[in-house]
Motif scaffolding. Structure first.
Motif, PDB file in Angstrom:
ATOM      1  N   PHE A  19      -4.486  -7.321 -39.437  1.00  0.00           N
ATOM      2  CA  PHE A  19      -5.709  -7.462 -38.645  1.00  0.00           C
ATOM      3  C   PHE A  19      -6.619  -6.255 -38.848  1.00  0.00           C
ATOM      4  N   ARG A  20      -6.015  -5.063 -38.894  1.00  0.00           N
ATOM      5  CA  ARG A  20      -6.783  -3.826 -39.009  1.00  0.00           C
ATOM      6  C   ARG A  20      -7.376  -3.653 -40.401  1.00  0.00           C
ATOM      7  N   PHE A  21      -6.689  -4.186 -41.390  1.00  0.00           N
ATOM      8  CA  PHE A  21      -7.116  -3.979 -42.777  1.00  0.00           C
ATOM      9  C   PHE A  21      -8.109  -5.050 -43.243  1.00  0.00           C
ATOM     10  N   VAL A  22      -7.973  -6.258 -42.690  1.00  0.00           N
ATOM     11  CA  VAL A  22      -8.836  -7.378 -43.095  1.00  0.00           C
ATOM     12  C   VAL A  22      -9.453  -7.950 -41.821  1.00  0.00           C
ATOM     13  N   PRO A  23     -10.520  -7.344 -41.317  1.00  0.00           N
ATOM     14  CA  PRO A  23     -11.023  -7.695 -39.988  1.00  0.00           C
ATOM     15  C   PRO A  23     -11.669  -9.072 -39.848  1.00  0.00           C
ATOM     16  N   ARG A  24     -12.167  -9.661 -40.908  1.00  0.00           N
ATOM     17  CA  ARG A  24     -12.917 -10.917 -40.777  1.00  0.00           C
ATOM     18  C   ARG A  24     -12.322 -12.041 -41.623  1.00  0.00           C
ATOM     19  N   ILE A  32      -2.164 -14.602 -45.858  1.00  0.00           N
ATOM     20  CA  ILE A  32      -1.896 -13.395 -46.654  1.00  0.00           C
ATOM     21  C   ILE A  32      -0.505 -12.860 -46.335  1.00  0.00           C
ATOM     22  N   ALA A  33      -0.193 -12.778 -45.038  1.00  0.00           N
ATOM     23  CA  ALA A  33       1.124 -12.272 -44.627  1.00  0.00           C
ATOM     24  C   ALA A  33       2.244 -13.138 -45.191  1.00  0.00           C
ATOM     25  N   LYS A  34       2.080 -14.458 -45.091  1.00  0.00           N
ATOM     26  CA  LYS A  34       3.120 -15.358 -45.589  1.00  0.00           C
ATOM     27  C   LYS A  34       3.241 -15.267 -47.113  1.00  0.00           C
ATOM     28  N   ALA A  35       2.122 -15.098 -47.798  1.00  0.00           N
ATOM     29  CA  ALA A  35       2.151 -14.997 -49.258  1.00  0.00           C
ATOM     30  C   ALA A  35       2.842 -13.703 -49.703  1.00  0.00           C
ATOM     31  N   LEU A  36       2.620 -12.617 -48.980  1.00  0.00           N
ATOM     32  CA  LEU A  36       3.277 -11.344 -49.309  1.00  0.00           C
ATOM     33  C   LEU A  36       4.793 -11.459 -49.156  1.00  0.00           C
ATOM     34  N   LEU A  37       5.232 -12.066 -48.070  1.00  0.00           N
ATOM     35  CA  LEU A  37       6.668 -12.218 -47.846  1.00  0.00           C
ATOM     36  C   LEU A  37       7.285 -13.200 -48.828  1.00  0.00           C
ATOM     37  N   LEU A  50       1.236  -4.768 -58.033  1.00  0.00           N
ATOM     38  CA  LEU A  50       1.845  -6.057 -57.706  1.00  0.00           C
ATOM     39  C   LEU A  50       1.316  -6.599 -56.384  1.00  0.00           C
ATOM     40  N   LEU A  51       1.065  -5.717 -55.428  1.00  0.00           N
ATOM     41  CA  LEU A  51       0.501  -6.171 -54.157  1.00  0.00           C
ATOM     42  C   LEU A  51      -0.833  -6.873 -54.371  1.00  0.00           C
ATOM     43  N   GLN A  52      -1.626  -6.326 -55.287  1.00  0.00           N
ATOM     44  CA  GLN A  52      -2.955  -6.886 -55.519  1.00  0.00           C
ATOM     45  C   GLN A  52      -2.925  -8.225 -56.253  1.00  0.00           C
ATOM     46  N   GLU A  53      -1.767  -8.609 -56.748  1.00  0.00           N
ATOM     47  CA  GLU A  53      -1.650  -9.926 -57.368  1.00  0.00           C
ATOM     48  C   GLU A  53      -1.588 -11.041 -56.325  1.00  0.00           C
ATOM     49  N   VAL A  54      -1.376 -10.663 -55.059  1.00  0.00           N
ATOM     50  CA  VAL A  54      -1.340 -11.639 -53.973  1.00  0.00           C
ATOM     51  C   VAL A  54      -2.768 -11.911 -53.513  1.00  0.00           C
ATOM     52  N   LYS A  55      -3.137 -13.174 -53.403  1.00  0.00           N
ATOM     53  CA  LYS A  55      -4.488 -13.554 -53.004  1.00  0.00           C
ATOM     54  C   LYS A  55      -4.828 -12.973 -51.636  1.00  0.00           C
ATOM     55  N   GLY A  56      -5.960 -12.307 -51.560  1.00  0.00           N
ATOM     56  CA  GLY A  56      -6.407 -11.712 -50.306  1.00  0.00           C
ATOM     57  C   GLY A  56      -6.101 -10.236 -50.188  1.00  0.00           C
ATOM     58  N   VAL A  57      -5.319  -9.703 -51.131  1.00  0.00           N
ATOM     59  CA  VAL A  57      -4.958  -8.286 -51.111  1.00  0.00           C
ATOM     60  C   VAL A  57      -5.741  -7.559 -52.214  1.00  0.00           C
ATOM     61  N   GLY A  58      -6.724  -6.794 -51.796  1.00  0.00           N
ATOM     62  CA  GLY A  58      -7.497  -6.000 -52.738  1.00  0.00           C
ATOM     63  C   GLY A  58      -6.987  -4.572 -52.793  1.00  0.00           C
ATOM     64  N   PRO A  59      -7.659  -3.703 -53.537  1.00  0.00           N
ATOM     65  CA  PRO A  59      -7.228  -2.303 -53.660  1.00  0.00           C
ATOM     66  C   PRO A  59      -7.128  -1.579 -52.315  1.00  0.00           C
ATOM     67  N   ALA A  60      -8.087  -1.827 -51.426  1.00  0.00           N
ATOM     68  CA  ALA A  60      -8.080  -1.136 -50.134  1.00  0.00           C
ATOM     69  C   ALA A  60      -6.887  -1.559 -49.282  1.00  0.00           C
ATOM     70  N   VAL A  61      -6.599  -2.859 -49.231  1.00  0.00           N
ATOM     71  CA  VAL A  61      -5.467  -3.355 -48.442  1.00  0.00           C
ATOM     72  C   VAL A  61      -4.147  -2.850 -49.038  1.00  0.00           C
ATOM     73  N   ALA A  62      -4.048  -2.882 -50.365  1.00  0.00           N
ATOM     74  CA  ALA A  62      -2.829  -2.389 -51.020  1.00  0.00           C
ATOM     75  C   ALA A  62      -2.596  -0.922 -50.689  1.00  0.00           C
ATOM     76  N   LEU A  63      -3.666  -0.134 -50.712  1.00  0.00           N
ATOM     77  CA  LEU A  63      -3.542   1.291 -50.382  1.00  0.00           C
ATOM     78  C   LEU A  63      -3.144   1.481 -48.931  1.00  0.00           C
ATOM     79  N   ASP A  64      -3.719   0.688 -48.030  1.00  0.00           N
ATOM     80  CA  ASP A  64      -3.365   0.782 -46.612  1.00  0.00           C
ATOM     81  C   ASP A  64      -1.884   0.480 -46.388  1.00  0.00           C
ATOM     82  N   LEU A  65      -1.360  -0.506 -47.096  1.00  0.00           N
ATOM     83  CA  LEU A  65       0.067  -0.830 -46.973  1.00  0.00           C
ATOM     84  C   LEU A  65       0.936   0.316 -47.475  1.00  0.00           C
TER      85      LEU A  65
END
Length: 250
Positions: free
Chosen positions: A61-66, A72-77, A93-108
């Motif tokens: 929620f904090r990383f992808v506000p809108r 995304i969560a289900k695809a990552l798992l 590899l994180l960025q290969e999941v749809k909806g996960v860009g560089p910023a979200v990958a870095l936040d994780l």
């Protein structure tokens, strides 16, 4: 305009206003209410009330506000298997999941680093042999999901307190060059009286290889000559860990 016309216009305006409000409500993203309900469940019942995908969703929620973060969560798992493996996955590899860009990958990865640092604080300044589970948790967080082998050494003082934790070598997917002379040299530099050897198996299987066993015995013998004890050699994998001392290999 007649009185009748005024009345008809008034009634028309009154019927349009609720429709406009309804349209605004319909345009509101459907996931906003879900987010609030999920936050309330977490606040009232704690993390135990949420399955892994919802806990990850709450974090996103904090990383992808809108965006609706449930897919995304289900695809990552689905891609990586567990929360620990999601946080341990490389950013590429994180960025290969749809909806996960560089910023979200870095936040994780920042969350993974905070988790790692928190676990490290649990073993720093404590007698390592009496905090064995915390030590294993720390090593697992640090190494279990690395894509290449790492050879780590935990240096201890005479009270078995952690002096230093260092990655001495990084190798390939199935081999790390280790030199007993360099291990002992560093132990002497730090005035360590004991060490715990740790390395990971990226394959996930922590079973020690013949090379692992032979290398460990060389370090044990080198340590005996210098008065430095090798308490154990831990092998960390995604599926668990192996203790060479527990397996009576040292």
């Amino acid at each position: 305009m007649s009185k009748g016309d005024d009345t008809r216009q008034f009634l028309a305006e009154q019927s349009i206003a609720p429709l406009e409000k309804q349209k605004i409500a319909d345009d509101k993203p459907h996931y906003l209410g879900h987010r609030e309900r999920l936050r309330e469940r977490f606040a009232s019942a704690g993390h135990g009330a949420l399955p892994d995908y919802e806990l990850l969703e709450l974090l996103l929620f904090r990383f992808v506000p809108r965006t609706d973060t449930k897919p995304i969560a289900k695809a990552l798992l689905a891609r990586f298997g567990t929360l620990a493996e999601v946080l341990g996955a490389p950013t590429g590899l994180l960025q290969e999941v749809k909806g996960v860009g560089p910023a979200v990958a870095l936040d994780l990865k920042v969350i993974a680093a905070v988790t790692h640092r928190s676990l490290r604080s649990e073993v720093t300044g404590r007698e390592s042999l009496s905090s064995w589970q915390q030590l294993l948790d720390y090593c697992r967080a640090a190494m279990a999901f690395e894509s290449r082998e790492q050879f780590r050494i935990l240096f201890l003082d005479k009270k078995n307190m952690l002096i230093a934790d260092e990655v001495q070598q990084t190798g390939t997917v199935d081999h790390t060059p280790v030199y007993p002379r360099e291990v002992m040299k560093r132990a002497l530099e730090l005035s360590a009286t004991a060490i715990i050897l740790v390395h990971n198996h990226p394959s996930g299987d922590p079973t020690p290889s013949r090379a692992d066993i032979d290398m460990t015995k060389e370090i044990v013998e080198a340590g005996k000559r210098l008065g430095i004890t090798v308490h154990d050699h831990l092998i960390i994998g995604k599926k668990g860990h192996a203790s060479m001392k527990g397996l009576l290999l040292i």
